[in-house]
Design a protein around this motif. Structure first.
Motif, PDB file in Angstrom:
ATOM      1  N   ARG A 158       9.694 -18.312 -10.112  1.00 38.94           N
ATOM      2  CA  ARG A 158       9.434 -19.748  -9.884  1.00 38.94           C
ATOM      3  C   ARG A 158       9.698 -20.133  -8.437  1.00 38.94           C
ATOM      4  NH1 ARG A 158      11.287 -21.685 -15.939  1.00 38.94           N
ATOM      5  NH2 ARG A 158       9.181 -21.459 -16.773  1.00 38.94           N
ATOM      6  N   ALA A 161       6.705 -18.878  -6.511  1.00 45.97           N
ATOM      7  CA  ALA A 161       5.508 -19.716  -6.711  1.00 45.97           C
ATOM      8  C   ALA A 161       5.629 -21.011  -5.904  1.00 45.97           C
ATOM      9  CB  ALA A 161       5.330 -20.026  -8.203  1.00 45.97           C
ATOM     10  N   ALA A 162       6.821 -21.611  -5.888  1.00 46.57           N
ATOM     11  CA  ALA A 162       7.021 -22.854  -5.128  1.00 46.57           C
ATOM     12  C   ALA A 162       6.860 -22.601  -3.635  1.00 46.57           C
ATOM     13  CB  ALA A 162       8.406 -23.429  -5.435  1.00 46.57           C
ATOM     14  N   SER A 163       7.306 -21.446  -3.174  1.00 46.65           N
ATOM     15  CA  SER A 163       7.192 -21.134  -1.743  1.00 46.65           C
ATOM     16  C   SER A 163       5.741 -20.875  -1.360  1.00 46.65           C
ATOM     17  CB  SER A 163       8.042 -19.907  -1.393  1.00 46.65           C
ATOM     18  OG  SER A 163       9.364 -20.157  -1.751  1.00 46.65           O
ATOM     19  N   CYS A 164       4.960 -20.354  -2.297  1.00 45.96           N
ATOM     20  CA  CYS A 164       3.527 -20.152  -2.016  1.00 45.96           C
ATOM     21  C   CYS A 164       2.883 -21.514  -1.758  1.00 45.96           C
ATOM     22  CB  CYS A 164       2.851 -19.436  -3.177  1.00 45.96           C
ATOM     23  SG  CYS A 164       3.395 -17.730  -3.330  1.00 45.96           S
ATOM     24  N   ASN A 165       3.258 -22.493  -2.563  1.00 49.53           N
ATOM     25  CA  ASN A 165       2.758 -23.857  -2.354  1.00 49.53           C
ATOM     26  C   ASN A 165       3.253 -24.439  -1.051  1.00 49.53           C
ATOM     27  OD1 ASN A 165       1.147 -24.694  -4.424  1.00 49.53           O
ATOM     28  ND2 ASN A 165       2.890 -25.081  -5.799  1.00 49.53           N
ATOM     29  N   ALA A 166       4.531 -24.202  -0.778  1.00 49.32           N
ATOM     30  CA  ALA A 166       5.174 -24.910   0.331  1.00 49.32           C
ATOM     31  C   ALA A 166       4.803 -24.360   1.701  1.00 49.32           C
ATOM     32  CB  ALA A 166       6.700 -24.862   0.162  1.00 49.32           C
ATOM     33  N   GLU A 170       1.559 -15.759   0.057  1.00 53.64           N
ATOM     34  CA  GLU A 170       0.718 -15.281  -1.045  1.00 53.64           C
ATOM     35  C   GLU A 170       1.500 -14.215  -1.790  1.00 53.64           C
ATOM     36  OE1 GLU A 170      -3.863 -15.774   0.109  1.00 53.64           O
ATOM     37  OE2 GLU A 170      -2.920 -13.889   0.685  1.00 53.64           O
ATOM     38  N   GLY A 251      -4.748 -19.293  -6.173  1.00 60.30           N
ATOM     39  CA  GLY A 251      -3.715 -20.330  -6.101  1.00 60.30           C
ATOM     40  C   GLY A 251      -2.505 -19.896  -5.299  1.00 60.30           C
ATOM     41  N   GLY A 252      -2.593 -18.755  -4.614  1.00 63.58           N
ATOM     42  CA  GLY A 252      -1.464 -18.281  -3.799  1.00 63.58           C
ATOM     43  C   GLY A 252      -0.436 -17.487  -4.580  1.00 63.58           C
TER      44      GLY A 252
END
Ligand SMILES: NC(=O)c1ccc[n+]([C@@H]2O[C@H](COP(=O)([O-])OP(=O)(O)OC[C@H]3O[C@@H](n4cnc5c(N)ncnc54)[C@H](O)[C@@H]3O)[C@@H](O)[C@H]2O)c1
Length: 342
Positions: A158, A161-166, A170, A251-252
């Motif tokens: 998790r 995944a949050a760091s991919c967004n931030a 990838e 989605g990264g």
């Protein structure tokens, strides 16, 4: 910033002196990458680091990680380092959260500092907990770890995944089912201490004449014994190389199961070990352990499609034969006393 990696790139492999990490270093080298191992050797073996340099360090040390990434011009990271025992995590959840969750946080911070954007993460079937119904587990099934080890790996996923967004990272989280077997050329293999996995314990029992305890024979499975999905470590290793080379990650962040999609029961494992060793392991049957799901078998169709990956060792006996060959001619590691547990 380029996300994918190509042949010739240097890849930082945390935990690369361990079982799955060392096999992945071999696969990386054969695919034309240069693996740089980062490991504190708390559970790994310097003798298993054969395909590139070893940097001795703790994965929770952000500055050392970041300076290693910069010094070696790293293009991608495969993060294996961590603690791996379910039982150990029940006794010391604090340690598991520290190494496994703070370890991921440190890897992410260091990647950000060193401007490295592709990460492959060792996750596990333990993120699914006890499946609500029998059948193959797919990535869309409910997540619900039932021990601190699984909790710590899901927390890692998790955070990634949050760091991919931030910040444009990838990442692929590879959820391994039961890693097993050894390098078919016998250079490296499984040498955990203490050992808690069924196949090496059954081999030890067969070769030593000591007895193994099997937990539960009254599960709702065809023969009453737990079923697991045993996947050869060289097939796992190859999947990491393929994930590193993906030119696009949806989605990264993507999670993928790695298993054969075939379950084998404890009794089938014991029989296959007996065939490979020339005599069956002695075993007694004890009560079930709390939290042992009857069946954990992957639906590996996402990894098959996205990575164009197929297990090459698609037969339990062959997998176990490689483990027995390694145990008979092991180049490092010690035999710990067989615990009365499997
Ligand atoms: N073995 C399996 O069946 C299995 C199944 C699912 C997931 N996994 C995951 O795969 C990864 C590798 O498992 P393995 O079986 O190769 O384990 P392993 O113990 O052989 O390898 C882990 C390596 O990490 C190193 N390490 C541990 N803590 C560290 C720290 N704080 N800093 C630096 N290095 C550290 C150890 O020295 C060791 O070399 C783990 O993350 C585990 O959770 C393993």
């Amino acid at each position: 910033m380029k996300g994918y990696t190509v042949q010739g790139d240097r890849i930082l492999v945390t935990g690369g002196a361990g079982y799955i990490g060392s096999h992945t270093c071999k696969a990386l080298a054969y695919a034309g990458y240069e693996p740089v191992v980062y490991d504190d050797l708390s559970n790994g073996h310097a003798e298993a680091v054969l395909w590139g340099p070893l940097v001795k360090g703790d994965v929770r040390d952000v500055d050392r990680l970041a300076s290693t990434m910069s010094a070696h011009s790293i293009s991608g990271v495969i993060h294996f380092a961590g603690l791996i025992e379910v039982g150990g995590s029940m006794r010391r959840p604090d340690l598991y959260w520290d190494h496994n969750v703070n370890g991921v946080a440190a890897v992410l911070s260091a990647m950000r500092q060193a401007d490295v954007s592709r990460l492959i993460f060792s996750s596990t079937a333990a993120v699914y907990g006890t499946p609500a119904q029998p059948g193959l587990l797919s990535e869309t099934d409910a997540l619900g770890p039932i021990n601190p080890y699984g909790d710590s790996k899901l927390a890692g996923e998790r955070m990634i995944a949050a760091s991919c967004n931030a910040f444009g990272l990838e990442a692929v989280a590879l959820r391994y089912f039961n890693a097993s077997g050894a390098d078919p050329e016998g250079q490296i293999g499984e040498a955990h201490n203490p050992e808690t996995h069924l196949i090496p314990l059954a081999i030890e029992a067969a070769l030593s004449g000591q007895s193994l305890t099997v937990f539960g024979s009254d599960f709702p499975t065809p023969d009453g014994f737990c079923m697991r999905d045993y996947i050869h470590v060289a097939d796992l290793a190859r999947a990491h190389v393929l994930a590193l080379g993906l030119d696009r990650i949806d989605g990264g962040f993507e999670a993928m199961n790695l298993g054969r999609g075939v379950g084998a029961s404890v009794v089938e494992v014991i029989e296959a070990v007996g065939n490979a060793c020339g005599r069956p392991p002695l075993h007694t049957i004890g009560p079930r352990r709390a939290g042992d799901p009857p069946m954990l078998v992957a639906d590996p169709s996402r990894a098959r499609a996205r990575l164009e990956w197929r297990p090459e060792f698609d037969d339990l006996q062959t997998i176990i034969d490689t483990a027995v060959a390694w145990r008979r001619d092991r180049r490092f590691g010690v035999t710990s006393a067989l615990p009365n547990a499997a």
